[in-house]
Design an enzyme around this catalytic site. Structure first.
Site, PDB file in Angstrom:
ATOM      1  N   SER A  16      -0.228  -0.356  -4.852  1.00  0.00           N
ATOM      2  CA  SER A  16      -1.441   0.423  -5.096  1.00  0.00           C
ATOM      3  C   SER A  16      -1.261   1.755  -4.378  1.00  0.00           C
ATOM      4  CB  SER A  16      -2.676  -0.298  -4.566  1.00  0.00           C
ATOM      5  OG  SER A  16      -3.857   0.412  -4.855  1.00  0.00           O
TER       6      SER A  16
ATOM      7  N   HIS B  21      -5.352   6.172  -6.051  1.00  0.00           N
ATOM      8  CA  HIS B  21      -5.874   6.602  -4.754  1.00  0.00           C
ATOM      9  C   HIS B  21      -6.096   8.101  -4.872  1.00  0.00           C
ATOM     10  CE1 HIS B  21      -3.823   3.111  -2.279  1.00  0.00           C
ATOM     11  NE2 HIS B  21      -4.494   2.680  -3.334  1.00  0.00           N
TER      12      HIS B  21
ATOM     13  N   ASN C 126       0.831  -1.198   0.000  1.00  0.00           N
ATOM     14  CA  ASN C 126       0.000   0.000   0.000  1.00  0.00           C
ATOM     15  C   ASN C 126       0.869   1.254   0.000  1.00  0.00           C
ATOM     16  OD1 ASN C 126      -2.726   1.431   0.550  1.00  0.00           O
ATOM     17  ND2 ASN C 126      -1.379   2.227   2.145  1.00  0.00           N
ATOM     18  N   GLU C 127       0.835   2.006  -1.087  1.00  0.00           N
ATOM     19  CA  GLU C 127       1.316   3.383  -1.199  1.00  0.00           C
ATOM     20  C   GLU C 127       2.817   3.577  -0.991  1.00  0.00           C
ATOM     21  OE1 GLU C 127      -1.173   5.811   1.322  1.00  0.00           O
ATOM     22  OE2 GLU C 127      -2.827   5.779  -0.122  1.00  0.00           O
ATOM     23  N   ILE C 128       3.626   2.516  -1.028  1.00  0.00           N
ATOM     24  CA  ILE C 128       5.063   2.718  -0.828  1.00  0.00           C
ATOM     25  C   ILE C 128       5.690   3.378  -2.052  1.00  0.00           C
ATOM     26  CG2 ILE C 128       7.274   1.615  -0.362  1.00  0.00           C
ATOM     27  CD1 ILE C 128       5.805  -0.564   1.146  1.00  0.00           C
TER      28      ILE C 128
END
Length: 578
Positions: A233, A250, A179-181
């Protein structure tokens, strides 16, 4: 030595997502005998389906959508977090209640967020049964990982363990690395914040590429062939308009940025795997953590304590002021915060669905809470539905009605997941006391088209309805075996000239629960039914048209002998007509 046994299944029933077919499952059992003695046995329920992720260049930019059993699927759902900070405190009954609530809101996909946990087997078992597709993050989120041998070995073993444990679940249609790294590495300024040198940065990102673009996908290839995978993501960042043409997104311009709800219309990603807005939990839940004297003011310390976002509660109140009257009590504050959240996220869902095939997925943040909090959830910690969950149920329906007024248009948009023929479309503009000003029947267009637009701009303009504050557009669409209704207003809710209603209510019993039947002498906007008994209304926060009846079922596991006296009814009329 590996022994493989081949067998054929004639005309198998395939596993389909919720709303698109039956999530058919087969029981499989293997027994091991030593001569006549049973030595061991193994059994499991499996589903048969194919899944593809189409993530490739196209005429728009870069696609991102799933095909199940060779059919493109529009994903509808939410992000899931652990149900409690105390991981083992939730029972199978709790899991089933939450996931059935997702199913009942017409969702077909749940994203298991990478900042939580790999869930228990029972979670995936229930998703299999309900037809809820699972987007499964590996449990890595919002930080960069150093290239330490012991850590890399742990990552490998953890990944292997969970791939093997979960790979037979038909509900798991996608694996996502983190997630979002990746988006954080390139956009959040970590390098400067942590004083990384160029050599540090090179080494850290090289390790990122090793973990998420080599190690994990290679493990999937060897242990779960044909699994779909993305290394992170989102794959595209919301900072530039061009990025909305590419892959997963996102979009946090609303809430974390300065965008308004109307900006959901022009910021539509190819697959929206996160977006959302906050609200207060339901009154019953809030009362459980507040003393009688607490929470009456937006500045009360207890409300700040329940809020863990760095932005505090101010965004909630700012957006309430944009669309609704000023709340004058704790109860009004809760009610309007939930309506504001529901209004915003519903508008995002609308624009995601009407912009197919540019957009092929909408997963809002978030489904549930892990403690009694002021948060982005649509179901609060007690399991009660907030306004958003009821609005999502309407927005995610297999057949849904939307009104698109962007770019100087005034279009009725009918969206369907399947080619169910439309029989008739009836429109009327009426006053809040039911006086009809104009009516219209639309000629039904090609029923093979899943998204149908009808231009209403000229009709609305000729009738001078564009800025009417005392009229509504009432839409009825008749299908083969059902009819849908939708009411559209021409101004913001706080400007509507709503009247004080006289609501009649009748109570009755049914095998499903208590039945409430409502009727009013004037239009009542966003009726909120509340009971001090913990339970679930099948519909809530709905509009009641004048002199029409509406029946709602209430279900609860508690004693309902005092249900009639436990009910309170409020609406936007109560706030505006003061």
């Amino acid at each position: 030595k590996e022994n493989l046994i081949d067998f054929n299944l004639e005309n198998p029933k395939l596993w389909f997502p919720n709303g698109l077919g039956n999530p058919s499952l087969y029981s499989i059992k293997i027994e091991l005998f030593d001569k006549d003695e049973l030595v061991d046995s193994w059994s499991e329920k499996i589903g048969l389906r194919t899944v593809e992720l189409i993530n490739e260049p196209d005429s728009i930019g870069t696609s991102f959508y799933f095909k199940i059993n060779d059919e493109p699927i529009f994903a509808k759902g939410a992000n899931y977090i652990p149900q409690s900070h105390f991981i083992n405190s939730k029972s199978e009954k709790d899991y089933r209640k939450l996931l059935e609530s997702a199913r009942d809101a017409n969702m077909n996909m749940i994203r298991v967020w990478g900042g939580g946990i790999y869930e228990k087997d029972v979670f995936y078992k229930i998703c299999d049964e309900l037809g809820l597709m699972v987007w499964q993050d590996f449990m890595f989120a919002n930080t960069i990982y150093p290239p330490k041998e012991n850590l890399l070995n742990e990552i490998k073993e953890e990944s292997v363990d969970n791939i093997i444990r979960l790979r037979n679940h038909p509900s798991i249609v996608h694996w996502n690395g983190n997630n979002e790294i990746n988006v954080a590495w390139f956009n959040w300024g970590w390098q400067k914040q942590h004083n990384y040198t160029q050599a540090d940065s090179t080494e850290l990102y090289k390790n990122y590429q090793y973990i998420f673009q080599k190690l994990i996908p290679n493990l999937l290839d060897s242990l779960n062939q044909n699994a779909t995978y993305s290394h992170t993501s989102p794959l595209s960042n919301w900072g530039k308009s061009e990025n909305f043409n590419h892959s997963s997104m996102h979009y946090w311009g609303v809430y974390h940025g300065n965008d308004k709800f109307k900006d959901y219309a022009k910021n539509v990603g190819r697959f929206n795997s996160e977006y959302g807005f906050q609200s207060f939990p339901n009154q019953n839940s809030l009362n459980n953590v507040l003393q009688n004297s607490e929470g009456k003011s937006r500045t009360d310390k207890i409300l700040k304590h329940r809020q863990k976002s760095y932005k505090g509660n101010e965004p909630i109140f700012n957006f309430i002021n944009d669309h609704f009257p000023e709340p004058a009590s704790k109860e009004e504050m809760v009610y309007l915060s939930q309506l504001s959240q529901a209004r915003g996220v519903f508008y995002a869902i609308q624009n995601h669905r009407i912009n197919q095939p540019h957009c092929m997925g909408t997963l809002y943040w978030q489904l549930n809470d892990c403690w009694p909090a002021i948060s982005w959830s649509s179901i609060d910690y007690s399991g009660e539905w907030k306004a958003l969950h009821y609005f999502a149920k309407r927005g995610f329906a297999s057949e849904a009605i939307f009104v698109d007024t962007t770019e100087n248009k005034f279009d009725l948009v009918v969206v369907r997941d399947k080619k169910i023929p439309i029989k008739d479309i009836i429109l009327n503009v009426s006053g809040f006391d039911k006086e009809a000003f104009s009516s219209k029947n639309l000629v039904v267009q090609d029923n093979e088209i899943l998204i149908q637009r009808y231009d209403l701009a000229e009709w609305i303009s000729v009738g001078n309805f564009n800025n009417s504050d005392d009229k509504s557009l009432n839409i009825e669409v008749k299908f083969e075996n059902k009819r849908l209704r939708h009411t559209h207003y021409f101004v913001e809710p706080k400007f509507l000239k709503l009247q004080s209603p006289n609501i009649q209510i009748r109570f009755a019993e049914s095998t499903k629960g208590k039945v409430l039947t409502l009727k009013s002498n004037t239009l009542v906007k966003n009726i909120y039914l509340n009971s001090t008994i913990i339970g679930h209304f099948e519909d809530n926060y709905f509009d009641l048209l004048p002199f029409q009846t509406k029946s709602v079922i209430f279900k609860s596991e508690e004693d309902l002998k005092d249900f009639d006296s436990s009910i309170s009814i409020s609406s936007l009329n109560d706030l505006i007509s003061k």
